[in-house]
Design an enzyme around this catalytic site. Structure first.
Site, PDB file in Angstrom:
ATOM      1  N   HIS A  16      55.424 -10.601 -49.397  1.00  0.00           N
ATOM      2  CA  HIS A  16      54.002 -10.599 -49.060  1.00  0.00           C
ATOM      3  C   HIS A  16      53.331 -11.793 -49.735  1.00  0.00           C
ATOM      4  O   HIS A  16      53.672 -12.137 -50.864  1.00  0.00           O
ATOM      5  CB  HIS A  16      53.321  -9.321 -49.577  1.00  0.00           C
ATOM      6  CG  HIS A  16      51.823  -9.420 -49.577  1.00  0.00           C
ATOM      7  ND1 HIS A  16      51.079  -9.177 -48.450  1.00  0.00           N
ATOM      8  CD2 HIS A  16      50.941  -9.797 -50.549  1.00  0.00           C
ATOM      9  CE1 HIS A  16      49.796  -9.383 -48.729  1.00  0.00           C
ATOM     10  NE2 HIS A  16      49.685  -9.761 -49.991  1.00  0.00           N
ATOM     11  N   LYS A  45      59.034  -7.620 -51.653  1.00  0.00           N
ATOM     12  CA  LYS A  45      59.043  -6.242 -51.175  1.00  0.00           C
ATOM     13  C   LYS A  45      60.353  -5.545 -51.551  1.00  0.00           C
ATOM     14  O   LYS A  45      61.321  -6.214 -51.955  1.00  0.00           O
ATOM     15  CB  LYS A  45      58.818  -6.251 -49.660  1.00  0.00           C
ATOM     16  CG  LYS A  45      57.445  -6.818 -49.262  1.00  0.00           C
ATOM     17  CD  LYS A  45      57.265  -6.825 -47.749  1.00  0.00           C
ATOM     18  CE  LYS A  45      55.876  -7.328 -47.362  1.00  0.00           C
ATOM     19  NZ  LYS A  45      55.658  -7.275 -45.888  1.00  0.00           N
ATOM     20  N   GLU A  47      43.180  -8.836 -53.949  1.00  0.00           N
ATOM     21  CA  GLU A  47      44.527  -8.320 -54.203  1.00  0.00           C
ATOM     22  C   GLU A  47      44.928  -8.515 -55.661  1.00  0.00           C
ATOM     23  O   GLU A  47      45.553  -7.639 -56.261  1.00  0.00           O
ATOM     24  CB  GLU A  47      45.537  -9.012 -53.275  1.00  0.00           C
ATOM     25  CG  GLU A  47      45.359  -8.592 -51.822  1.00  0.00           C
ATOM     26  CD  GLU A  47      46.309  -9.312 -50.867  1.00  0.00           C
ATOM     27  OE1 GLU A  47      47.175 -10.083 -51.321  1.00  0.00           O
ATOM     28  OE2 GLU A  47      46.164  -9.087 -49.643  1.00  0.00           O
ATOM     29  N   ASN A  62      60.533  -7.601 -43.953  1.00  0.00           N
ATOM     30  CA  ASN A  62      60.360  -9.053 -43.978  1.00  0.00           C
ATOM     31  C   ASN A  62      60.192  -9.638 -45.380  1.00  0.00           C
ATOM     32  O   ASN A  62      59.630 -10.702 -45.572  1.00  0.00           O
ATOM     33  CB  ASN A  62      59.239  -9.479 -43.027  1.00  0.00           C
ATOM     34  CG  ASN A  62      57.898  -8.889 -43.412  1.00  0.00           C
ATOM     35  OD1 ASN A  62      57.803  -8.160 -44.410  1.00  0.00           O
ATOM     36  ND2 ASN A  62      56.867  -9.195 -42.658  1.00  0.00           N
ATOM     37  N   TYR A 117      46.719  -2.495 -48.022  1.00  0.00           N
ATOM     38  CA  TYR A 117      46.846  -2.643 -46.568  1.00  0.00           C
ATOM     39  C   TYR A 117      45.731  -1.902 -45.823  1.00  0.00           C
ATOM     40  O   TYR A 117      45.953  -1.411 -44.713  1.00  0.00           O
ATOM     41  CB  TYR A 117      48.222  -2.163 -46.103  1.00  0.00           C
ATOM     42  CG  TYR A 117      49.343  -3.178 -46.313  1.00  0.00           C
ATOM     43  CD1 TYR A 117      49.142  -4.546 -46.080  1.00  0.00           C
ATOM     44  CD2 TYR A 117      50.616  -2.781 -46.711  1.00  0.00           C
ATOM     45  CE1 TYR A 117      50.160  -5.474 -46.254  1.00  0.00           C
ATOM     46  CE2 TYR A 117      51.642  -3.707 -46.886  1.00  0.00           C
ATOM     47  CZ  TYR A 117      51.411  -5.054 -46.652  1.00  0.00           C
ATOM     48  OH  TYR A 117      52.427  -5.974 -46.815  1.00  0.00           O
TER      49      TYR A 117
HETATM   50  P1  GDP Z   1      51.649 -10.518 -43.182  1.00  0.00           P
HETATM   51  O1  GDP Z   1      50.329 -10.902 -43.796  1.00  0.00           O
HETATM   52  O2  GDP Z   1      52.371 -11.670 -42.562  1.00  0.00           O
HETATM   53  O3  GDP Z   1      52.547  -9.764 -44.127  1.00  0.00           O
HETATM   54  O4  GDP Z   1      51.335  -9.536 -41.947  1.00  0.00           O
HETATM   55  P2  GDP Z   1      50.212  -8.382 -41.790  1.00  0.00           P
HETATM   56  O5  GDP Z   1      49.228  -8.425 -42.904  1.00  0.00           O
HETATM   57  O6  GDP Z   1      49.710  -8.463 -40.402  1.00  0.00           O
HETATM   58  O7  GDP Z   1      51.090  -7.046 -41.875  1.00  0.00           O
HETATM   59  C1  GDP Z   1      51.505  -6.557 -43.134  1.00  0.00           C
HETATM   60  C2  GDP Z   1      52.959  -6.103 -43.046  1.00  0.00           C
HETATM   61  O8  GDP Z   1      53.046  -5.000 -42.128  1.00  0.00           O
HETATM   62  C3  GDP Z   1      53.921  -7.136 -42.488  1.00  0.00           C
HETATM   63  O9  GDP Z   1      54.372  -8.053 -43.456  1.00  0.00           O
HETATM   64  C4  GDP Z   1      55.051  -6.271 -41.975  1.00  0.00           C
HETATM   65  O10 GDP Z   1      55.938  -5.875 -43.007  1.00  0.00           O
HETATM   66  C5  GDP Z   1      54.303  -5.042 -41.468  1.00  0.00           C
HETATM   67  N1  GDP Z   1      54.085  -5.160 -40.031  1.00  0.00           N
HETATM   68  C6  GDP Z   1      53.222  -5.988 -39.386  1.00  0.00           C
HETATM   69  N2  GDP Z   1      53.304  -5.842 -38.063  1.00  0.00           N
HETATM   70  C7  GDP Z   1      54.265  -4.890 -37.851  1.00  0.00           C
HETATM   71  C8  GDP Z   1      54.812  -4.283 -36.683  1.00  0.00           C
HETATM   72  O11 GDP Z   1      54.455  -4.593 -35.547  1.00  0.00           O
HETATM   73  N3  GDP Z   1      55.776  -3.313 -36.882  1.00  0.00           N
HETATM   74  C9  GDP Z   1      56.204  -2.969 -38.126  1.00  0.00           C
HETATM   75  N4  GDP Z   1      57.139  -2.011 -38.250  1.00  0.00           N
HETATM   76  N5  GDP Z   1      55.701  -3.510 -39.240  1.00  0.00           N
HETATM   77  C10 GDP Z   1      54.750  -4.467 -39.107  1.00  0.00           C
HETATM   78 MG    MG Z   2      48.757  -9.702 -44.480  1.00  0.00          MG
END
Ligand code: GDP
Ligand code: MG
Length: 161
Positions: free
Chosen positions: A126, A20, A137, A123, A60
């Site tokens: 991805h 990222k 994807e 974080n 997303y």
């Molecule tokens: P991943 O698959 O572990 O990346 O998590 P997800 O697919 O659930 O979410 C995608 C991305 O959205 C995450 O990697 C974070 O960067 C962001 N994200 C997820 N949950 C949160 C949240 O509660 N707050 C914020 N600001 N960003 C979030």
């Molecule tokens: Mg994810």
């Protein structure tokens, strides 16, 4: 399908990994790629780009209703990404383990997020969360011609060269 060089069944599982914008800004590209190479996965696609909102909203799409969705899109389009396709046995699941928990506060040390990040909104990396998700994807981010089906140099040790 069997590999020409080893005679073993081809391992075709692939996943999409993206460093990222915060990972690129913090010069973590090399260390992250090193972890995947060192683990034994094979790099079959790699590019650097600044993502459009369109691609991000597709990538997303399952987060569209979340309150943090707009922040995520702004973050992910804020600078260059390094997008990769890695191939190998169980690569989807193993990559998720290597990446660590979504929230860095819960990510174990030794994972990318556990070693390099402290906040869920920055974080670093991805990785696809399922084999089907990975296929979608990969199609979204890459054209088939840009994924290389290369044979490893193990041909040298098998005496084929
Ligand atoms: P991943 O698959 O572990 O990346 O998590 P997800 O697919 O659930 O979410 C995608 C991305 O959205 C995450 O990697 C974070 O960067 C962001 N994200 C997820 N949950 C949160 C949240 O509660 N707050 C914020 N600001 N960003 C979030
Ligand atoms: Mg994810």
């Amino acid at each position: 399908h069997r590999s020409k060089s080893t005679g073993l069944p081809d391992v075709r599982e692939r996943t999409l990994v993206a460093i990222k914008p915060d990972g690129v800004q913090r010069r973590l590209v090399g260390q992250i790629i090193q972890r995947f190479e060192q683990r034994g996965f094979k790099l079959v696609g790699l590019k650097m780009l600044q993502a459009s909102q369109d691609v991000l909203s597709e990538h997303y799409c399952n987060l569209r209703t979340k309150p943090f969705y707009n922040n995520v899109v702004r973050y992910m389009t804020s600078g260059p990404l390094v997008v990769m396709v890695w191939e190998g046995h169980n690569v989807v699941q193993t990559s998720r383990t290597m990446v660590g928990h979504t929230n860095p506060a819960q990510a174990q040390a030794g994972t990318v997020r556990g070693d390099f990040s402290i906040h869920v909104s920055r974080n670093v990396i991805h990785a696809s969360d399922s084999v089907e998700g990975a296929q979608k994807e990969i199609q979204l981010w890459f054209q088939a011609k840009d994924l290389l089906d290369w044979d490893c140099w193990d041909q040298i040790s098998t005496g084929e060269l």
